[in-house]
Write an enzyme that holds these catalytic residues in place. Structure first.
Site, PDB file in Angstrom:
ATOM      1  N   SER A 264       0.840  -1.199   0.000  1.00 46.14           N
ATOM      2  CA  SER A 264       0.000   0.000   0.000  1.00 46.14           C
ATOM      3  C   SER A 264       0.872   1.245   0.000  1.00 46.14           C
ATOM      4  O   SER A 264       1.975   1.242   0.545  1.00 46.14           O
ATOM      5  CB  SER A 264      -0.886   0.037   1.246  1.00 46.14           C
ATOM      6  OG  SER A 264      -0.120   0.338   2.400  1.00 46.14           O
ATOM      7  N   ASP A 265       0.369   2.311  -0.609  1.00 49.74           N
ATOM      8  CA  ASP A 265       0.999   3.601  -0.372  1.00 49.74           C
ATOM      9  C   ASP A 265       0.795   3.908   1.111  1.00 49.74           C
ATOM     10  O   ASP A 265      -0.042   3.284   1.781  1.00 49.74           O
ATOM     11  CB  ASP A 265       0.378   4.677  -1.276  1.00 49.74           C
ATOM     12  CG  ASP A 265       1.322   5.863  -1.483  1.00 49.74           C
ATOM     13  OD1 ASP A 265       2.257   6.044  -0.664  1.00 49.74           O
ATOM     14  OD2 ASP A 265       1.132   6.617  -2.459  1.00 49.74           O
ATOM     15  N   TRP A 266       1.565   4.854   1.624  1.00 40.85           N
ATOM     16  CA  TRP A 266       1.583   5.092   3.071  1.00 40.85           C
ATOM     17  C   TRP A 266       0.220   5.570   3.581  1.00 40.85           C
ATOM     18  O   TRP A 266      -0.233   6.660   3.249  1.00 40.85           O
ATOM     19  CB  TRP A 266       2.709   6.070   3.404  1.00 40.85           C
ATOM     20  CG  TRP A 266       4.019   5.367   3.677  1.00 40.85           C
ATOM     21  CD1 TRP A 266       4.812   5.547   4.777  1.00 40.85           C
ATOM     22  CD2 TRP A 266       4.682   4.357   2.882  1.00 40.85           C
ATOM     23  NE1 TRP A 266       5.917   4.701   4.703  1.00 40.85           N
ATOM     24  CE2 TRP A 266       5.859   3.967   3.576  1.00 40.85           C
ATOM     25  CE3 TRP A 266       4.391   3.714   1.686  1.00 40.85           C
ATOM     26  CZ2 TRP A 266       6.741   2.995   3.087  1.00 40.85           C
ATOM     27  CZ3 TRP A 266       5.260   2.743   1.195  1.00 40.85           C
ATOM     28  CH2 TRP A 266       6.410   2.401   1.894  1.00 40.85           C
ATOM     29  N   ALA A 267      -0.423   4.697   4.316  1.00 32.16           N
ATOM     30  CA  ALA A 267      -1.761   4.962   4.857  1.00 32.16           C
ATOM     31  C   ALA A 267      -2.858   4.943   3.793  1.00 32.16           C
ATOM     32  O   ALA A 267      -3.905   5.556   3.970  1.00 32.16           O
ATOM     33  CB  ALA A 267      -1.813   6.269   5.647  1.00 32.16           C
ATOM     34  N   ALA A 268      -2.617   4.232   2.705  1.00 32.47           N
ATOM     35  CA  ALA A 268      -3.648   4.100   1.670  1.00 32.47           C
ATOM     36  C   ALA A 268      -4.539   2.891   1.914  1.00 32.47           C
ATOM     37  O   ALA A 268      -5.457   2.630   1.145  1.00 32.47           O
ATOM     38  CB  ALA A 268      -3.006   3.999   0.288  1.00 32.47           C
TER      39      ALA A 268
END
Ligand SMILES: *[C@@H]1O[C@H](CO)[C@@H](O)[C@H](O)[C@H]1NC(C)=O
Ligand SMILES: *[C@@H]1O[C@H](CO)[C@@H](O)[C@H](O)[C@H]1NC(C)=O
Ligand SMILES: *[C@@H]1O[C@H](CO)[C@@H](O)[C@H](O)[C@H]1NC(C)=O
Ligand SMILES: *[C@@H]1O[C@H](CO)[C@@H](O)[C@H](O)[C@H]1NC(C)=O
Ligand SMILES: *[C@@H]1O[C@H](CO)[C@@H](O)[C@H](O)[C@H]1NC(C)=O
Ligand SMILES: *[C@@H]1O[C@H](CO)[C@@H](O)[C@H](O)[C@H]1NC(C)=O
Ligand SMILES: *[C@@H]1O[C@H](CO)[C@@H](O)[C@H](O)[C@H]1NC(C)=O
Ligand SMILES: *[C@@H]1O[C@H](CO)[C@@H](O)[C@H](O)[C@H]1NC(C)=O
Ligand SMILES: *[C@@H]1O[C@H](CO)[C@@H](O)[C@H](O)[C@H]1NC(C)=O
Ligand SMILES: *[C@@H]1O[C@H](CO)[C@@H](O)[C@H](O)[C@H]1NC(C)=O
Ligand SMILES: *[C@@H]1O[C@H](CO)[C@@H](O)[C@H](O)[C@H]1NC(C)=O
Length: 846
Positions: A264-268
């Site tokens: 995941s992208d950061w906090a996605a």
């Protein structure tokens, strides 16, 4: 392997898009099976994963939290078997948040070389630097954004709005990076095209355009063996990218047969069980607000496997994919300890910063630059696009006097790394801002390099540093034999407001009064040369047509050797070969795309109704005359083209993939006794650290959540017709035609030409032409060479939404070879043979 595709109307969409865009789903999540380039890695990975306990497996899927360890992303580890955590680090243009690294030309400049060889060498050099810092996963290259919106803040991190060109660029970069022993990460998957509302915006798109435009370069990355792919922040047709089963399960893991892992992208990540079933394999940075484990995964994922909600095969598949990428690039052989901290610039400090634990040497200040400066200088010079050159203005030969004008020619008074992630660049622009930025070891300012050259030549040199001192600029320019004005335009990630821009550019004008500066200089000097450092196109017709502006160069984002590279070009030590990887319109509305910058909707949406018509495809369709067209670029010499030949290769017919996968395998046994998933009694947990253990042997029953149909089905699944091997059906990549053309250097200087092949696919609603080949050809004066373009089956096909496969339509297809997307010199028709097979009567047999 898709047991079912469901169609739901967009939940929150009240407007027109509800009819047009549907939230499609696809389950179960395809399990990795190896395949070309992956088999040996899969054997090793399966063997390793078979030895792991449940909490050990989960540890490798979950980040240990923001600032939990040295890298920007850190997974848990397997101490029992001596496997340290995975280190994930930015970024696409150099190792981020450390020192002793190089800053490479950004993607947008690297791709402008149109050189496969330079793109690959750049990937390798960046891979070497990441490897030397102990990085396992290099967070790049980017092809999302692709560049739909010319104002898109992060376009510069990627390559080009043309999918073919971006596809070549990402494939070469992936191979280079992974040859150096580091896992590449193709990002951001997918339709991550603007920064405003970056965390929630929905990009709504039809299936055909998905395949022909945005998915295309990702297919090339997968075919090149990319080890990991990052799902993006945005939603697609209303569903978040990191829990979108249509894009992850169906398109990426099934149709493209991607064998690595999705991070995941950061906090996605926005859900635990749903994202796992939709195909997410690793979550970053791992922390979230969810109780009791402060993560969607970690202890919660362990719990979900123990209570039977997530089948063991899905967890095993995540971990096998992660470890397969590790073995594929040889991390088991080339891994060194992480020797820098993303978070601290002091030599000592907390290794576990969030926890405030383990004060030790965190930065060993390892110099990983090697001899990369030379390559950086070469790429930036060769990626410089000469847009205008009149009256023999360039190259310069010992002019009597030169005036160098503009802030963009200068060193930043506060140093090249004045602000975190380049949020406050002053002075020359050599990279954009945000998480894709890296710190410079040094940055050669154009004024400094040009001064050196002037001194060597006995040229009188003046330098005006500011953009606003117009009188001084005019005074310096008035008497100079040549006045070189440096101007720029910047953009970046939409995380903070920078210079009034929230990531995306508010408009396409030059920054910092650049237009006025050019006007002032050109009003008094009839040999004004303009150098533009920018993240993308700027509006320039007003100075393009100014009679005193004799030359214009787009020097993109050149990286640390900026001044040397532009001096090489201005003085003809490098004959420019750069071609513009995007279109330069005359007004922003020419592109037909509007950035969504205002919305009261918490979950705003953008409809990509223009379908495949972005950049030059749009300009061609609407017959809009650009300032400079895609693919354009001048040389200091001239080239002519002759002798077009088109030959069918007689490749056997296209075979849709048939048959089934094997059932989902599992590796090792999960101990269903919750006590086995508890931390060892004497284990001292770090505060704010995400672990994979559960913290209570009593597993609560929340009641069986409503799970998507088919999502836990591990039985054999049918293959998709367009799938089969990494990148899709191997038949798509067979060469079905070879096209040859000859190029001759008719000028008086050595030079490199970029002959380009464009195809008209025909049909009522197709782009006029699409790029389908290019080559960089170095030629001495008078020399001629024959260039061969391989047209693959994919190159001549369109996506058919009904058969869910690529088909060669019956429309007449024309081949154009030329010097840009509007400068065709040779033309021929593809000799298609109609099929005798009634099943494919509507298409051609190639
Ligand atoms: C979005 O909706 C369009 C139109 O129904 C469809 O063609 C496309 O496949 C959908 N994409 C996803 C990812 O759901
Ligand atoms: C998970 O990783 C953390 C951090 O590296 C480590 O302390 C812990 O022991 C690991 N857990 C297991 C079950 O190995
Ligand atoms: C840092 O990296 C170098 C190689 O680039 C390696 O030799 C060294 O052991 C590493 N340092 C530490 C402290 O891990
Ligand atoms: C489990 O962990 C959560 C958060 O880390 C904490 O709030 C809770 O009290 C813990 N429960 C037990 C039984 O330790
Ligand atoms: C199993 O655990 C997961 C994670 O805590 C939870 O989301 C899910 O609802 C649980 N399933 C059941 C049947 O309780
Ligand atoms: C190191 O980091 C601190 C705090 O983040 C910052 O204020 C300082 O300018 C940095 N120093 C250098 C040399 O980059
Ligand atoms: C870490 O240790 C160094 C040297 O022993 C000391 O100077 C520094 O203040 C310590 N840092 C912290 C955050 O305690
Ligand atoms: C420019 O040249 C003129 C005429 O030769 C001279 O009078 C003037 O002082 C010069 N100006 C500068 C700024 O050098
Ligand atoms: C071009 O430069 C000359 C000075 O060399 C100046 O006299 C003329 O006005 C300029 N032309 C324009 C259109 O500004
Ligand atoms: C290139 O061709 C143009 C027009 O045909 C001519 O004006 C120019 O002098 C040529 N340039 C070189 C370097 O041969
Ligand atoms: C074209 O195909 C030939 C023969 O397979 C190969 O040698 C060559 O490298 C290919 N060219 C490109 C640009 O892929």
């Amino acid at each position: 392997m898709v047991s079912l595709i469901a169609f739901l109307p967009l939940l929150q969409a009240a407007g027109a898009s509800a009819q047009r865009y549907t939230q499609e789903t696809s389950y179960p999540s395809p399990w990795g099976s190896g395949g070309p380039g992956w088999d040996e890695a899969y054997t090793k990975a399966r063997q390793f994963v078979s030895q792991l306990t449940l909490p050990e497996k989960v540890n490798l899927t979950t980040g240990t939290g923001y600032q939990s360890d040295l890298c920007v992303g850190n997974t848990g580890s397997v101490p029992r078997l001596g496997l340290r955590h995975f280190c994930l680090q930015n970024g696409p243009n150099g190792v981020g948040s450390t020192d002793g690294n190089s800053v490479f030309p950004s993607g947008v400049t690297a791709v402008a070389t149109f050189s496969r060889d330079l793109l690959r060498r750049r990937g390798y050099a960046m891979g070497e630097e990441h490897r030397g810092k102990g990085v396992d996963v290099q967070l790049g290259p980017n092809v999302g954004p692709l560049g739909r919106d010319p104002a898109g803040g992060r376009n510069w991190e990627g390559f080009s709005p043309d999918p073919y060109l971006s596809g070549v660029a990402i494939a070469e970069t992936v191979v280079g990076t992974q040859d150096a022993g580091v896992i590449a990460n193709a990002k951001h998957f997918i339709l991550n095209e603007q920064e405003h509302f970056r965390n929630h915006i929905s990009s709504n798109l039809d299936d055909k355009s998905m395949h022909e435009l945005y998915l295309w370069p990702f297919a090339d990355a997968v075919r090149a063996g990319v080890g990991s792919i990052m799902c993006s922040y945005n939603r697609i047709n209303g569903t978040y990218a990191c829990e979108n089963s249509k894009t992850l399960n169906y398109l990426l893991k099934n149709e493209l047969s991607f064998q690595g892992f999705v991070v995941s992208d950061w906090a996605a990540q926005h859900s635990g069980v749903n994202s796992a079933l939709a195909g997410l394999d690793m979550t970053m940075p791992g922390s979230g607000s969810n109780k009791p484990y402060n993560s969607y995964w970690g202890g919660a994922l362990t719990e979900a496997v123990l209570n039977g909600t997530i089948p063991q095969w899905r967890l095993d598949d995540m971990v096998v994919r992660i470890m397969a990428a590790y073995y594929k690039v040889g991390r088991d052989k080339t891994r060194i300890p992480v020797n820098f901290s993303t978070w601290l610039n002091t030599t000592t400090g907390y290794r576990h910063l969030a926890a405030g634990r383990d004060n030790t040497t965190v930065n060993h200040h390892v110099n990983v630059q090697g001899d990369h400066a030379e390559l950086i200088r070469e790429i930036a010079a060769k990626g410089t696009v000469l847009l205008k050159n009149e009256n023999g203005a360039l190259p310069l030969t010992k002019p009597l006097s030169i005036a160098v004008i503009g802030e963009d020619a200068q060193s930043d008074p506060n140093g090249p790394n004045a602000c975190l992630h380049k949020y406050c660049t002053a002075g020359t622009l050599a990279m954009g801002w945000g998480s894709g930025a890296a710190d410079f070891p040094y940055l050669i300012a154009p004024a400094d390099a040009l001064k050196k050259q002037a001194e060597a030549d006995g040229t009188a040199f003046t330098n005006v540093e500011g953009n606003w001192a117009l009188d001084a600029a005019r005074a310096a320019a008035r008497n100079a034999s040549v006045a070189v004005v440096f101007v720029n335009a910047n953009s970046g990630t939409g995380t903070v407001l920078t210079n009034g821009n929230f990531g995306d550019r508010d408009n396409l004008a030059l920054g910092n009064g650049g237009d006025n500066l050019i006007a002032a200089v050109a009003s008094v000097n009839c040999n004004t040369v303009v150098v533009i450092h920018s993240v993308g196109p700027v509006l320039m017709d007003h100075f393009k047509t100014h009679p005193n502006v004799t030359a214009i160069l787009w020097a993109g984002l050149p990286g640390q050797e900026s001044g040397n590279s532009i001096t090489d070009v201005l003085y003809g030590k490098v004959n420019p070969q750069g071609r513009t990887p995007f279109t330069w319109g005359k007004t922003q509305s020419d592109w037909g795309i509007t950035t969504l910058i205002e919305s009261d909707d918490k979950l705003p949406e953008t409809d990509f109704d223009e379908a495949v018509f972005i950049d030059y495809r749009h300009f061609d369709k609407k017959d809009i005359e650009p300032s400079w067209e895609f693919g354009f670029g001048l040389s200091y010499t001239n080239f002519t083209y002759f002798d077009l030949n088109i030959k069918a290769t007689g490749t056997p017919d296209y075979e849709p993939a048939t048959g089934e996968t094997s059932p989902a395998p599992t590796f090792g046994k999960v101990d269903k006794n919750p006590a086995s998933a508890m931390p060892p009694p004497d284990f001292e947990m770090l505060p704010k650290f995400i672990y994979s253990w559960i913290n209570d042997t009593h597993i609560p029953c929340y009641g069986r959540p409503k799970l998507p149909e088919g999502s836990r089905d591990g039985s054999a699944q049918p293959l998709l017709a367009a799938g089969g091997t990494p990148g899709g059906n191997p038949g798509l990549y067979e060469t079905v035609f070879t096209v040859t053309a000859s190029v001759e250097n008719t000028g008086s200087l050595q030079g490199t030409d970029i002959p380009q092949l464009y195809l008209s696919l025909g049909g009522p609603d197709e782009p006029k032409v699409v790029l389908r080949g290019f080559e960089d050809v170095s030629l001495e004066p008078g020399e001629a060479k024959t260039v061969t373009f391989n047209l693959t089956r994919r190159d001549i096909s369109n996506w058919d939404v009904v058969s869910q496969n690529w088909v060669v339509t019956p429309h007449k297809k024309m081949v154009h070879v030329g010097a840009s997307s509007r400068d065709f010199r040779l033309e021929g028709e593809l000799p298609l043979a109609a099929s005798s097979d009634p099943e494919v009567q509507n298409s051609y047999r190639v």
